[in-house]
Design an enzyme around this catalytic site. Structure first.
Site, mmCIF file in Angstrom:
data_model
loop_
_atom_site.group_PDB
_atom_site.id
_atom_site.type_symbol
_atom_site.label_atom_id
_atom_site.label_comp_id
_atom_site.label_asym_id
_atom_site.label_seq_id
_atom_site.Cartn_x
_atom_site.Cartn_y
_atom_site.Cartn_z
ATOM 1 C CE1 TYR A 125 -4.150 2.039 0.340
ATOM 2 C CE2 TYR A 125 -2.905 3.137 2.477
ATOM 3 C CZ TYR A 125 -4.093 3.362 1.844
ATOM 4 O OH TYR A 125 -4.360 3.750 2.120
ATOM 5 C CE LYS A 161 -3.700 4.982 -0.926
ATOM 6 N NZ LYS A 161 -5.077 5.118 -2.080
HETATM 7 P P1 NAD Z 1 -13.623 2.404 1.971
HETATM 8 O O1 NAD Z 1 -13.120 0.771 1.669
HETATM 9 O O2 NAD Z 1 -14.621 2.874 2.867
HETATM 10 O O3 NAD Z 1 -13.900 2.912 0.735
HETATM 11 C C1 NAD Z 1 -13.303 2.674 -1.036
HETATM 12 C C2 NAD Z 1 -14.335 2.167 -2.388
HETATM 13 O O4 NAD Z 1 -13.625 1.890 -3.027
HETATM 14 C C3 NAD Z 1 -14.848 0.971 -2.033
HETATM 15 O O5 NAD Z 1 -16.412 1.421 -1.773
HETATM 16 C C4 NAD Z 1 -14.367 -0.218 -2.667
HETATM 17 O O6 NAD Z 1 -15.504 -0.651 -3.041
HETATM 18 C C5 NAD Z 1 -14.101 0.884 -4.066
HETATM 19 N N1 NAD Z 1 -13.532 -0.237 -4.588
HETATM 20 C C6 NAD Z 1 -12.245 -1.020 -4.463
HETATM 21 N N2 NAD Z 1 -12.000 -1.509 -4.698
HETATM 22 C C7 NAD Z 1 -11.936 -0.847 -6.202
HETATM 23 C C8 NAD Z 1 -12.126 -1.376 -7.819
HETATM 24 N N3 NAD Z 1 -11.177 -2.137 -8.358
HETATM 25 N N4 NAD Z 1 -12.748 -0.771 -8.745
HETATM 26 C C9 NAD Z 1 -13.561 0.508 -8.215
HETATM 27 N N5 NAD Z 1 -14.246 0.474 -6.445
HETATM 28 C C10 NAD Z 1 -13.414 -0.050 -6.209
HETATM 29 O O7 NAD Z 1 -12.255 3.535 1.834
HETATM 30 P P2 NAD Z 1 -11.317 4.913 2.353
HETATM 31 O O8 NAD Z 1 -10.638 5.025 3.965
HETATM 32 O O9 NAD Z 1 -12.977 5.672 1.555
HETATM 33 O O10 NAD Z 1 -10.596 5.490 1.170
HETATM 34 C C11 NAD Z 1 -10.796 5.859 0.134
HETATM 35 C C12 NAD Z 1 -9.551 6.106 0.135
HETATM 36 O O11 NAD Z 1 -8.058 6.355 0.821
HETATM 37 C C13 NAD Z 1 -8.302 5.474 -1.023
HETATM 38 O O12 NAD Z 1 -7.898 4.888 -1.942
HETATM 39 C C14 NAD Z 1 -7.342 4.732 0.738
HETATM 40 O O13 NAD Z 1 -6.525 3.888 0.185
HETATM 41 C C15 NAD Z 1 -7.411 6.077 0.775
HETATM 42 N N6 NAD Z 1 -7.111 6.358 2.162
HETATM 43 C C16 NAD Z 1 -7.613 6.291 2.964
HETATM 44 C C17 NAD Z 1 -7.791 6.526 4.655
HETATM 45 C C18 NAD Z 1 -8.535 5.937 5.446
HETATM 46 O O14 NAD Z 1 -7.998 6.008 6.561
HETATM 47 N N7 NAD Z 1 -9.061 5.465 6.017
HETATM 48 C C19 NAD Z 1 -6.051 6.743 4.507
HETATM 49 C C20 NAD Z 1 -4.945 7.408 3.715
HETATM 50 C C21 NAD Z 1 -5.880 7.181 2.565
#
Ligand code: NAD
Length: 253
Positions: free
Chosen positions: A154, A158
């Site tokens: 990851y 990123k």
């Molecule tokens: P989440 O798991 O709640 O949502 C992610 C969404 O992406 C889900 O609805 C999932 O179905 C969809 N998804 C996954 N694989 C997919 C694919 N192949 N095609 C289409 N859709 C797909 O996660 P989140 O926390 O809302 O994260 C959103 C973004 O933010 C991600 O890129 C994550 O890495 C990043 N992020 C999150 C955090 C955190 O603390 N939550 C921190 C840093 C970065």
């Protein structure tokens, strides 16, 4: 007239969490929002919720790591609305494990969704942006790009997204397209709930621990990320290009 009236926005991973919040924020600013997600059920719940509030939104079930499917959806959206102004590459997955336990599939899945998926969507959409001499691409990176135990896959993806952002900013700037990244810290979503479970902690305990490390003394909410995404997407941000904005309540976490 609101800030994004008439704009067409394409958000991946829009069914829940940060993607849902980003989609909602754009819809509330009168954008026409295309929500893309691999999980059909949460996608249709979110799309219906937004439609009931009177917003102009469309849902598309697609796996962004599949280039043919991405091309098909993008062409469909462009035909429907005549253009695509803003792309938010947000979809993401975790397959955390310490290096010696990390499988090929853990590595490949994370690369395919974050890197290949972002590449697929950006390549397919840029041609419509170039045609209209306007575009905003916003990639969702993470503080994990700076290194995080158990996340070799990851954090690599990123950090890769940050290089991708800066390169596209150079290549596409001349066409009125800016490309920037938002790097969230700890945000309360299903993703961090799953992390708590994997660590054998209650979500409350994980939040409490995270907050103790965050200078502003609170955890992040999806809306905190949506605000930063909207800043990069504004017409007035046309001189902000190739940047990574950490939104983490402090310089790291
Ligand atoms: P989440 O798991 O709640 O949502 C992610 C969404 O992406 C889900 O609805 C999932 O179905 C969809 N998804 C996954 N694989 C997919 C694919 N192949 N095609 C289409 N859709 C797909 O996660 P989140 O926390 O809302 O994260 C959103 C973004 O933010 C991600 O890129 C994550 O890495 C990043 N992020 C999150 C955090 C955190 O603390 N939550 C921190 C840093 C970065």
């Amino acid at each position: 007239m609101k800030r994004f009236s008439g704009k067409v926005v394409f958000v991946t991973g829009a069914g829940r969490g940060i993607g849902k919040s980003v989609s909602t924020a754009f819809a509330e600013e009168e954008a026409r929002v295309c929500l893309v997600d691999i999980e059909e059920e949460s996608l249709s719940i979110t799309v219906n919720e937004l439609k009931e509030k009177g917003h102009e939104v469309r849902g598309f079930a697609a796996d962004i790591s599949n280039p043919e499917k991405v091309n098909e959806v993008v062409d469909q959206v462009a035909e429907l609305f005549g253009k695509i102004d803003i792309l938010v590459n947000n979809a993401g997955v975790l397959r955390d494990n310490i290096l010696f336990k990390m499988s090929d599939s853990d590595w490949d899945t994370v690369m395919n969704v974050h890197l290949k998926g972002t590449f697929n969507c950006s390549r397919a959409i840029q041609k419509y942006m170039v045609k209209h001499h306007f575009g905003r691409i916003i990639n969702i990176s993470s503080t994990s790009a700076l290194g995080n135990r158990g996340q070799a896959n990851y954090s690599t993806a990123k950090a890769g997204l940050q290089g991708f952002t800066k390169t596209l900013a150079i290549e596409l700037g001349a066409f009125g397209i800016t490309v920037n990244a938002v790097a969230p810290g700890f945000i309360e979503t299903d993703m961090t709930k799953a992390t708590a479970e994997r660590m054998g902690l209650s979500f409350g305990d994980l939040v409490k621990y995270s907050v103790s490390q965050i200078p502003v003394g609170r955890s992040g909410q999806p809306e905190d990320i949506a605000n930063a995404v909207l800043f990069f997407a504004m017409d007035e941000s046309s001189f902000v290009n190739g940047q990574v904005l950490y939104v983490a309540g402090g310089p790291k976490n």
